[in-house]
Design a protein around this motif. Structure first.
Motif, PDB file in Angstrom:
ATOM      1  N   GLN A 197      76.532  47.605  57.567  1.00 43.69           N
ATOM      2  CA  GLN A 197      76.152  46.196  57.626  1.00 43.69           C
ATOM      3  C   GLN A 197      76.947  45.471  58.702  1.00 43.69           C
ATOM      4  O   GLN A 197      76.415  44.632  59.437  1.00 43.69           O
ATOM      5  CB  GLN A 197      76.394  45.529  56.268  1.00 43.69           C
ATOM      6  N   ASN A 198      78.230  45.807  58.809  1.00 42.02           N
ATOM      7  CA  ASN A 198      79.062  45.201  59.847  1.00 42.02           C
ATOM      8  C   ASN A 198      78.549  45.570  61.240  1.00 42.02           C
ATOM      9  O   ASN A 198      78.549  44.733  62.154  1.00 42.02           O
ATOM     10  CB  ASN A 198      80.512  45.659  59.669  1.00 42.02           C
ATOM     11  N   THR A 199      78.099  46.802  61.397  1.00 40.92           N
ATOM     12  CA  THR A 199      77.533  47.226  62.686  1.00 40.92           C
ATOM     13  C   THR A 199      76.302  46.397  63.031  1.00 40.92           C
ATOM     14  O   THR A 199      76.116  45.970  64.177  1.00 40.92           O
ATOM     15  CB  THR A 199      77.161  48.721  62.632  1.00 40.92           C
ATOM     16  N   ARG A 200      75.475  46.142  62.016  1.00 42.45           N
ATOM     17  CA  ARG A 200      74.288  45.300  62.248  1.00 42.45           C
ATOM     18  C   ARG A 200      74.698  43.865  62.573  1.00 42.45           C
ATOM     19  O   ARG A 200      74.094  43.214  63.445  1.00 42.45           O
ATOM     20  CB  ARG A 200      73.374  45.340  61.016  1.00 42.45           C
ATOM     21  N   ASP A 201      75.723  43.370  61.876  1.00 39.94           N
ATOM     22  CA  ASP A 201      76.204  42.005  62.136  1.00 39.94           C
ATOM     23  C   ASP A 201      76.704  41.870  63.574  1.00 39.94           C
ATOM     24  O   ASP A 201      76.476  40.848  64.228  1.00 39.94           O
ATOM     25  CB  ASP A 201      77.331  41.647  61.165  1.00 39.94           C
ATOM     26  N   ILE A 202      77.390  42.895  64.050  1.00 46.56           N
ATOM     27  CA  ILE A 202      77.889  42.866  65.431  1.00 46.56           C
ATOM     28  C   ILE A 202      76.723  42.826  66.412  1.00 46.56           C
ATOM     29  O   ILE A 202      76.741  42.078  67.398  1.00 46.56           O
ATOM     30  CB  ILE A 202      78.788  44.092  65.700  1.00 46.56           C
ATOM     31  N   PHE A 252      80.496  36.856  66.870  1.00 43.20           N
ATOM     32  CA  PHE A 252      80.834  38.184  67.384  1.00 43.20           C
ATOM     33  C   PHE A 252      82.308  38.504  67.129  1.00 43.20           C
ATOM     34  O   PHE A 252      82.650  39.600  66.674  1.00 43.20           O
ATOM     35  CB  PHE A 252      80.527  38.254  68.882  1.00 43.20           C
ATOM     36  N   LYS A 253      83.179  37.540  67.414  1.00 40.09           N
ATOM     37  CA  LYS A 253      84.609  37.767  67.200  1.00 40.09           C
ATOM     38  C   LYS A 253      84.901  38.033  65.731  1.00 40.09           C
ATOM     39  O   LYS A 253      85.688  38.913  65.384  1.00 40.09           O
ATOM     40  CB  LYS A 253      85.404  36.556  67.692  1.00 40.09           C
ATOM     41  N   SER A 254      84.256  37.254  64.862  1.00 45.30           N
ATOM     42  CA  SER A 254      84.471  37.432  63.429  1.00 45.30           C
ATOM     43  C   SER A 254      84.004  38.809  62.972  1.00 45.30           C
ATOM     44  O   SER A 254      84.688  39.488  62.194  1.00 45.30           O
ATOM     45  CB  SER A 254      83.726  36.336  62.657  1.00 45.30           C
ATOM     46  N   ALA A 255      82.839  39.225  63.463  1.00 41.73           N
ATOM     47  CA  ALA A 255      82.305  40.536  63.073  1.00 41.73           C
ATOM     48  C   ALA A 255      83.190  41.667  63.584  1.00 41.73           C
ATOM     49  O   ALA A 255      83.398  42.672  62.895  1.00 41.73           O
ATOM     50  CB  ALA A 255      80.876  40.690  63.597  1.00 41.73           C
ATOM     51  N   LYS A 256      83.738  41.523  64.794  1.00 47.47           N
ATOM     52  CA  LYS A 256      84.622  42.554  65.337  1.00 47.47           C
ATOM     53  C   LYS A 256      85.936  42.622  64.565  1.00 47.47           C
ATOM     54  O   LYS A 256      86.482  43.708  64.330  1.00 47.47           O
ATOM     55  CB  LYS A 256      84.901  42.280  66.819  1.00 47.47           C
ATOM     56  N   GLU A 257      86.444  41.454  64.165  1.00 48.34           N
ATOM     57  CA  GLU A 257      87.663  41.445  63.351  1.00 48.34           C
ATOM     58  C   GLU A 257      87.409  42.128  62.014  1.00 48.34           C
ATOM     59  O   GLU A 257      88.246  42.895  61.521  1.00 48.34           O
ATOM     60  CB  GLU A 257      88.130  40.004  63.132  1.00 48.34           C
ATOM     61  N   GLN A 258      86.247  41.847  61.436  1.00 53.15           N
ATOM     62  CA  GLN A 258      85.895  42.492  60.178  1.00 53.15           C
ATOM     63  C   GLN A 258      85.759  43.996  60.360  1.00 53.15           C
ATOM     64  O   GLN A 258      86.122  44.779  59.473  1.00 53.15           O
ATOM     65  CB  GLN A 258      84.584  41.904  59.638  1.00 53.15           C
ATOM     66  N   GLN A 259      85.270  44.416  61.513  1.00 52.46           N
ATOM     67  CA  GLN A 259      85.153  45.846  61.795  1.00 52.46           C
ATOM     68  C   GLN A 259      86.523  46.519  61.764  1.00 52.46           C
ATOM     69  O   GLN A 259      86.683  47.605  61.190  1.00 52.46           O
ATOM     70  CB  GLN A 259      84.500  46.051  63.161  1.00 52.46           C
ATOM     71  N   VAL A 312      73.686  41.680  65.885  1.00 54.21           N
ATOM     72  CA  VAL A 312      73.039  40.365  65.829  1.00 54.21           C
ATOM     73  C   VAL A 312      73.881  39.332  66.569  1.00 54.21           C
ATOM     74  O   VAL A 312      73.373  38.533  67.363  1.00 54.21           O
ATOM     75  CB  VAL A 312      72.829  39.931  64.359  1.00 54.21           C
ATOM     76  N   ALA A 313      75.196  39.361  66.314  1.00 56.18           N
ATOM     77  CA  ALA A 313      76.081  38.393  66.970  1.00 56.18           C
ATOM     78  C   ALA A 313      76.088  38.587  68.482  1.00 56.18           C
ATOM     79  O   ALA A 313      76.142  37.623  69.247  1.00 56.18           O
ATOM     80  CB  ALA A 313      77.500  38.530  66.412  1.00 56.18           C
ATOM     81  N   ARG A 314      76.012  39.845  68.920  1.00 54.95           N
ATOM     82  CA  ARG A 314      75.994  40.127  70.354  1.00 54.95           C
ATOM     83  C   ARG A 314      74.753  39.523  71.015  1.00 54.95           C
ATOM     84  O   ARG A 314      74.790  39.097  72.169  1.00 54.95           O
ATOM     85  CB  ARG A 314      76.034  41.637  70.588  1.00 54.95           C
ATOM     86  N   TYR A 328      73.495  36.759  70.512  1.00 53.35           N
ATOM     87  CA  TYR A 328      73.638  35.324  70.773  1.00 53.35           C
ATOM     88  C   TYR A 328      74.154  35.058  72.186  1.00 53.35           C
ATOM     89  O   TYR A 328      74.068  33.940  72.685  1.00 53.35           O
ATOM     90  CB  TYR A 328      74.605  34.688  69.766  1.00 53.35           C
ATOM     91  N   GLY A 329      74.727  36.090  72.825  1.00 55.21           N
ATOM     92  CA  GLY A 329      75.199  35.950  74.198  1.00 55.21           C
ATOM     93  C   GLY A 329      76.581  35.329  74.301  1.00 55.21           C
ATOM     94  O   GLY A 329      77.175  34.906  73.316  1.00 55.21           O
ATOM     95  N   ASP A 330      77.108  35.268  75.524  1.00 59.73           N
ATOM     96  CA  ASP A 330      78.397  34.659  75.860  1.00 59.73           C
ATOM     97  C   ASP A 330      79.482  35.069  74.864  1.00 59.73           C
ATOM     98  O   ASP A 330      79.941  34.278  74.045  1.00 59.73           O
ATOM     99  CB  ASP A 330      78.278  33.136  75.901  1.00 59.73           C
ATOM    100  N   LEU A 331      79.906  36.323  74.949  1.00 59.47           N
ATOM    101  CA  LEU A 331      80.850  36.874  73.974  1.00 59.47           C
ATOM    102  C   LEU A 331      82.204  36.180  74.012  1.00 59.47           C
ATOM    103  O   LEU A 331      82.958  36.228  73.045  1.00 59.47           O
ATOM    104  CB  LEU A 331      81.031  38.378  74.224  1.00 59.47           C
ATOM    105  N   ARG A 332      82.521  35.502  75.107  1.00 61.83           N
ATOM    106  CA  ARG A 332      83.817  34.831  75.194  1.00 61.83           C
ATOM    107  C   ARG A 332      83.930  33.690  74.199  1.00 61.83           C
ATOM    108  O   ARG A 332      85.017  33.395  73.703  1.00 61.83           O
ATOM    109  CB  ARG A 332      84.037  34.304  76.612  1.00 61.83           C
ATOM    110  N   GLU A 333      82.822  33.015  73.904  1.00 66.83           N
ATOM    111  CA  GLU A 333      82.850  31.883  72.981  1.00 66.83           C
ATOM    112  C   GLU A 333      81.958  32.132  71.768  1.00 66.83           C
ATOM    113  O   GLU A 333      81.528  31.204  71.100  1.00 66.83           O
ATOM    114  CB  GLU A 333      82.409  30.609  73.708  1.00 66.83           C
TER     115      GLU A 333
END
Length: 620
Positions: A487-492, A507-514, A494-496, A498-503
């Motif tokens: 599920q976390n992989t899917r969340d990442i 995406f940051k939250s999903a990666k931290e959860q990973q 989806v978040a990716r 949204y674009g503009d990974l810097r802000e």
């Protein structure tokens, strides 16, 4: 328009009794190229008329070239005009996509007009997904669009999930619509939500004095009615009333039938519950009323609150002490909580975060011992805050060094021992913590990498656990591998999108959860590899060992207490079951009847005498 030939053909069908006049009128709109809707097959386009054979053919989204009898088609198909959103998407989806981007309010207006002025978010999503948006994109777009709809004044944007979005002919100022929602709301929560939103707008809108006075009285009445049942919402309503009074100096001072202090005083036993429900933005204003509400007992009330407070609330409690010029009182409170090992992990985390500004004298090995105690309590209670603090131990690269840099060698050695026997850390994390200790105290190299390696190896080779706890850990690992990590992989993903990974917060939250999930997986696999299941049969009861029940007497109070020394994952404080790896278990193992042992407690240590040792016989 249909041709005269087709009109004649329909007339012939009526004369031949193939179709009624009413049905023919409906069919006349469903000419080839027109759009329609069927209750089962959904959206479609009329492909062809075959009036000689009493049929028309429709291309449905998932059912092409579907023939229907004329009479049945007239009864089951609804004509979709060319300006309907579905027709527009079918003819020029790119134009609709552009409109959604440039003028989302106009797009929503046209959709609502197609639906008799009202549609739910779910109904709108079914129209636009997947033709215009994917589901994640729609949610993001719709959340942004709702803000514009509220500002427009022609839309009623519901606060309740599932309620319809409504289009109104007359424009109503957003703050007036919110005040209407406040007045019509039946539940205090709905009242507070509407009122808070209205107050944000009223900051820049001058209202007549009398209108403000009436509004303040209405809010006060709502607070009085809801105070007994909904203490938190009554408090929020009183805060709103006071904010209304500040909008016009002529309203001050306000005649108060109910005050914030009086509400707090009557709800003194519910403070933890109140602050758990209270938005953090309102902490400060409520805490400022504590001295009035509790008089000389206000410090005691905040101390009780600290047992449940999260970091933002702790910070506001500290600010209250500062504003009341009680800095030393707060420091004494914190020092006592650390010494007695009663400080929560959130309180300790806050102290660590403020270590350079407020509490440099608290940053020592005693604080580290308090941290271990708090994390162990949280582990037994399965508290999430403990997990958050444990993660911060690794994220804050300087914390361990700061805690131990001034410790003498004996205190540092004792700290290492506590780390070694603590069940809080998995093997990888334990080694990481010890590596940081070594940077500050390299003299402990031999202790950590020599004899202690043997202890680690011995413990790893034989991690004693009950069969029940082993099964639970296996299920936990299975849940991680088959559900949480995928599920976390899917969340990442989806978040990716949204674009503009810097802000990109998602995406940051999903990666931290990973990172957290993968660390948990690694720790579980390490433990499972070294776990040895047992049912605790036939333990050696001549000394305290795994699988025994120990009866003890407190040397000071003479109170009696018993502990069952069980497997590494079997701690259950409410049953007095203790893991043999926990501090109490380690203090008891190997002792005999008559021995005096020192056990850790919430407030310091206790001297206990072992009176009896028996085999553990309860069912797990």
């Amino acid at each position: 328009m249909i041709s005269s030939t087709m009109t004649e053909e329909l007339t012939q069908c009526i004369d031949a009794g193939k179709i009624t006049a009413t049905a023919a009128e409906k069919i006349s709109k469903l000419s080839p190229g027109a759009y329609c809707m069927h209750r089962s097959w959904g959206f479609g386009r009329i492909a062809e008329w075959r009036l000689l054979t009493d049929q028309i053919t429709i291309d449905f989204t998932g059912k092409k070239n579907h023939p229907m009898q004329l009479q049945y088609a007239a009864e089951t198909l609804n004509f979709i005009p060319p300006n309907h959103i579905l027709a527009l998407i079918a003819t020029d989806a790119a134009a609709v996509r552009e409109k959604a981007k440039k003028d989302p309010v106009a797009l929503i207006r046209s959709i609502l007009m197609d639906h008799e002025g009202a549609a739910t978010a779910d109904e709108i999503s079914k129209l636009l997904v997947p033709s215009i948006f994917d589901m994640a994109g729609f949610k993001k777009w719709f959340d942004a669009t709702k803000k514009k709809l509220k500002a427009d004044g022609h839309f009623v944007v519901p606060a309740k999930k599932g309620a319809p979005l409504e289009l109104q002919e007359e424009k109503v100022e957003p703050y007036r619509r919110l005040l209407e929602q406040f007045r019509s709301a039946r539940h205090p929560k709905e009242q507070v939500t509407a009122l808070d939103a209205a107050l944000k707008l009223l900051q820049s809108i001058p209202l007549e004095l009398e209108e403000l006075r009436m509004l303040a009285q209405e809010v006060q009445g709502a607070a009085e009615r809801g105070g007994r049942i909904h203490a938190t919402k009554a408090i929020e309503l009183v805060l709103a009333r006071d904010e209304i009074a500040k909008l016009n100096e002529a309203l001050m001072p306000l005649e108060e039938q109910v005050s914030l202090a009086s509400l707090l005083a009557t709800s003194s036993k519910k403070l933890a519950e109140i602050f758990a429900e209270l938005p953090s933005s309102k902490y400060r204003r409520v805490l400022e009323a504590f001295p009035s509400a509790f008089s000389d007992r206000w410090q005691e009330s905040t101390q009780q609150l600290l047992r449940y407070a999260e970091p933002r609330l702790i910070n506001e409690i500290f600010n209250l002490f500062e504003n009341q010029e009680q800095h030393e009182a707060f420091k004494a409170l914190a020092a006592r909580a650390i010494q007695e090992r009663s400080a929560t992990s959130d309180f300790l985390k806050w102290i660590c975060s403020e270590r350079t500004n407020i509490f440099p004298e608290f940053i020592n090995h005693e604080l580290f011992a308090a941290i271990l105690s708090a994390l162990e309590r949280d582990m037994h209670a399965e508290a999430k805050r403990g997990a958050r603090f444990r993660e911060s131990l690794f994220e804050d690269r300087e914390l361990i060094a700061d805690l131990l840099k001034n410790a003498d060698i004996d205190d540092a050695r004792n700290t290492v021992r506590k780390i070694m026997i603590s069940p809080v850390f998995g093997d990888l994390d334990r080694r990481s913590i010890l590596a940081r200790v070594l940077k500050v105290h390299p003299d402990l190299q031999s202790m950590i990498t020599g004899d202690q390696d043997k202890e680690i190896s011995s413990r790893e080779e034989s991690l004693v656990v009950s069969w029940a706890s082993l099964e639970r850990r296996k299920k936990e690992h299975e849940n991680l591998v088959t559900k949480l990590i995928p599920q976390n992989t899917r969340d990442i993903a989806v978040a990716r999108s949204y674009g503009d990974l810097r802000e990109n917060v998602e995406f940051k939250s999903a990666k931290e959860q990973q990172s957290v999930l993968l660390r948990q997986k690694s720790e579980l696999e390490q433990m499972l590899n070294h776990a040895r299941g047992t049912n605790f049969e036939n333990p050696d009861a001549s000394v305290v060992s795994i699988g025994t029940v120990v009866s003890l007497k407190d040397q000071a109070s003479k109170e009696k207490e018993s502990f069952s020394i069980l497997g590494a994952w079997d701690g259950a404080p409410e049953k007095h079951w203790v893991s043999y790896q926990a501090a109490i278990g380690q203090a008891l193992l190997g002792h005999k009847v008559g021995d005096i042992v020192t056990l850790p407690a919430e407030k310091g240590n206790r001297s206990m005498k072992i009176e009896k040792i028996m085999p553990f016989t309860d069912k797990m």
